[in-house]
Design a protein around this motif. Structure first.
Motif, PDB file in Angstrom:
ATOM      1  N   ILE A  33     -38.675  35.313  14.525  1.00 36.09           N
ATOM      2  CA  ILE A  33     -38.048  34.277  15.358  1.00 36.09           C
ATOM      3  C   ILE A  33     -38.832  32.972  15.250  1.00 36.09           C
ATOM      4  O   ILE A  33     -38.247  31.883  15.297  1.00 36.09           O
ATOM      5  N   TYR A  72     -34.606  38.444  13.651  1.00 42.35           N
ATOM      6  CA  TYR A  72     -33.146  38.513  13.419  1.00 42.35           C
ATOM      7  C   TYR A  72     -32.935  38.877  11.952  1.00 42.35           C
ATOM      8  O   TYR A  72     -33.377  38.127  11.074  1.00 42.35           O
ATOM      9  N   ARG A  73     -32.336  40.013  11.681  1.00 39.30           N
ATOM     10  CA  ARG A  73     -32.068  40.461  10.292  1.00 39.30           C
ATOM     11  C   ARG A  73     -33.352  40.386   9.447  1.00 39.30           C
ATOM     12  O   ARG A  73     -33.308  40.028   8.274  1.00 39.30           O
ATOM     13  N   THR A  75     -31.029  43.041  15.062  1.00 35.19           N
ATOM     14  CA  THR A  75     -32.255  42.467  15.638  1.00 35.19           C
ATOM     15  C   THR A  75     -33.283  43.567  15.863  1.00 35.19           C
ATOM     16  O   THR A  75     -32.933  44.652  16.301  1.00 35.19           O
ATOM     17  N   LEU A 108     -26.835  36.151  11.735  1.00 32.59           N
ATOM     18  CA  LEU A 108     -26.603  37.264  12.667  1.00 32.59           C
ATOM     19  C   LEU A 108     -25.262  37.929  12.384  1.00 32.59           C
ATOM     20  O   LEU A 108     -25.156  39.153  12.292  1.00 32.59           O
ATOM     21  N   ASP A 132     -29.795  36.310  19.932  1.00 28.95           N
ATOM     22  CA  ASP A 132     -29.569  37.751  20.046  1.00 28.95           C
ATOM     23  C   ASP A 132     -30.810  38.439  20.584  1.00 28.95           C
ATOM     24  O   ASP A 132     -31.895  37.873  20.535  1.00 28.95           O
ATOM     25  N   HIS A 133     -30.624  39.619  21.145  1.00 27.47           N
ATOM     26  CA  HIS A 133     -31.789  40.334  21.682  1.00 27.47           C
ATOM     27  C   HIS A 133     -31.516  41.821  21.780  1.00 27.47           C
ATOM     28  O   HIS A 133     -31.804  42.452  22.785  1.00 27.47           O
ATOM     29  N   GLY A 172     -24.833  36.332  18.748  1.00 24.63           N
ATOM     30  CA  GLY A 172     -25.431  37.675  18.830  1.00 24.63           C
ATOM     31  C   GLY A 172     -24.434  38.663  19.386  1.00 24.63           C
ATOM     32  O   GLY A 172     -24.227  39.759  18.836  1.00 24.63           O
TER      33      GLY A 172
END
Ligand code: SDX
Length: 428
Positions: free
Chosen positions: A73, A68-69, A57, A89, A229-230, A392
């Motif tokens: 978002i 993400y990848r 991320t 992810l 995810d973050h 994530g």
């Protein structure tokens, strides 16, 4: 050309390599600093310290960017679904239709949990907070699936473990929820998609023909994608550190759930609704609460505001705020705390204290309003955050293990008593 940084101390200089990521982020690599100089660095809360290089991320806090990848978002939230994003992810690329079907099939196939889990759940008081129950039950899964203790699974074994946990989480959450309410549990579906199955196991009742509203399924997909995810937040860093000791994936995720529970982290979405309700009960006086948030002698904080990385709008908050209006309109719900939230946001965004500190609404500010509209109790809001964050956490655990990361063990600067002799105070 590779760059270096120079550290000078006590007349000595130390050259340190500088690494650069794919988005031109730079970091001074201090991995050999202590060996060369005897020095360590210190950075409470790791505000300036990177723990790893990662390809999962990318965040740009100043510009409010989240990918993400590499996929923005905004595009994933609008066009994808949670299980496709989970695959992205965990495996690094969007799946082909065949890969997605196999992934989803493996998740659904493993969405059952042993009946003995009910015995564990019966041991909890009905007032138990579901985050504590969730963390405990996930850790307990090692008792039923001891293969998870293998620190070096094959790819197939790891994929089965990962897909199984993604499949089991909705069942664990729904059993805990229903047993706390004294309702019968519902067996997970082997046909429905992930979000439809979750809504059915949570809200359908024996003998009732529960109809899932497509608006709710769509909103749930969006919310879970936004939470998926973050990068190296508090709970993800926890998952990585626990996993770095080669404890099981279940143990690492259980620890991540516990870290997420805190009101400064994922627990904020529950704290936001409780704050908005308190403001409503207090006559809706948002100015009074803004003053409390700025008062250094008052422990009150504007929950759902501020972020360690975002010094601009949290892009997830923008999407959730828009979705709030759409979902409440579609479900014909008028929630007065939404108006209070919007009023509070406007006042804070125009207030010098908040502007000077770059404090903007974060992912937790509006999410609780939608969760409530979807029929979820406030204590389940952080559980929903965990459900979304699971892929994530898993992706980060998988990357850490594949990188063969060393066990996480920070150093310290000792400030306690220097050496002194023991004097007997009382005979043994
Ligand atoms: C999440 O890291 C992630 O990526 C997390 C997350 C994820 O997806 O995993 O995005 C999810 O956890 C979002 C954050 C949810 N938490 C909250 O909404 C709780 C309220 N927010 C704060 O407690 C705070 O903003 C944090 C914890 C989010 C960030 O804290 P930092 O980075 O340690 O910043 P800080 O506490 O040092 O604050 C800097 C200044 C201070 O004032 P000064 O000492 O400079 O005068 O800003 C003030 C703080 O007092 N401040 C606030 C505030 N947040 C920061 N003042 C009032 N209300 C607030 N919410």
């Amino acid at each position: 050309m590779s760059q270096t940084a120079e550290l000078t101390l006590g007349g000595k200089s130390y050259e340190l390599p500088v690494i650069e990521g794919s988005e031109a982020e730079k970091a001074v690599d201090i991995s050999k600093l202590r060996g060369a100089s005897g020095l360590i660095t210190i950075d409470p809360g790791f505000k300036n310290t990177g723990s790893t290089q990662s390809a999962i991320t990318f965040l740009d806090g100043e510009k409010g960017i989240l990918r993400y990848r590499g996929y923005p978002i905004e595009q994933l939230a609008e066009k994808s679904n949670f299980i496709e994003v989970a695959y992205l992810l965990v495996h690094g690329e969007l799946p082909t239709q065949e890969q997605l079907s196999a992934f989803e099939g493996s998740i659904t196939e493993q969405n059952d949990i042993p009946e003995e889990v009910k015995t564990i759940l019966e041991g909890f008081p009905k007032s138990a907070h579901p985050m504590g129950v969730l963390s405990a039950v996930i850790s307990a899964l090692t008792a039923f699936y001891p293969e998870a203790l293998n620190p070096n699974p094959t790819k197939e074994e790891a994929d089965k473990l990962i897909n199984g946990l993604i499949g089991k989480l909705p069942t664990i959450i729904s059993w805990a929820y229903k047993m706390a309410k004294g309702e019968s549990t519902v067996a997970p579906s082997k046909e429905d998609d992930y979000c439809t199955n979750f809504l059915k196991v949570m809200f359908s009742k024996e003998g009732e023909d529960y109809k899932v509203d497509p608006v709710v399924v769509d909103a749930l997909n969006t919310l879970l994608i936004l939470h998926a995810d973050h990068e190296q937040n508090c709970s993800t860093a926890t998952v990585r550190v626990v996993g770095s000791s080669h404890a099981s994936l279940y143990s690492a995720i259980s620890a991540g759930v516990s870290a997420l529970w805190g009101p400064l982290h994922g627990g904020a979405n529950q704290a936001v609704i409780e704050m908005l309700e308190a403001i409503k009960e207090d006559g809706g006086d948002t100015k009074k609460y803004l003053a409390k948030a700025k008062d250094k002698n008052d422990p009150f904080r504007l929950m759902g505001f501020g972020h360690r990385v975002y010094k601009n709008f949290d892009p997830r908050a923008r999407i959730i705020k828009k979705s709030c209006d759409e979902v409440l309109a579609a479900l014909n719900i008028n929630d007065p705390v939404l108006d209070i939230a919007k009023g509070l946001e406007q006042e804070a965004l125009n207030d010098e204290y908040f502007k000077a500190r770059n404090l903007y609404p974060n992912v937790d500010f509006y999410s609780g309003i939608i969760y409530r509209a979807l029929g979820l109790d406030v204590e389940l809001f952080t559980v929903m955050f965990a459900l979304g964050r699971l892929p994530g956490w898993i992706a980060q655990w998988k990357e850490m293990r594949e990188d063969n990361a060393p066990i996480g063990r920070p150093r310290q600067v000792y400030t306690g008593a220097t050496e002194r002799d023991y004097t007997e105070v009382s005979a043994r």
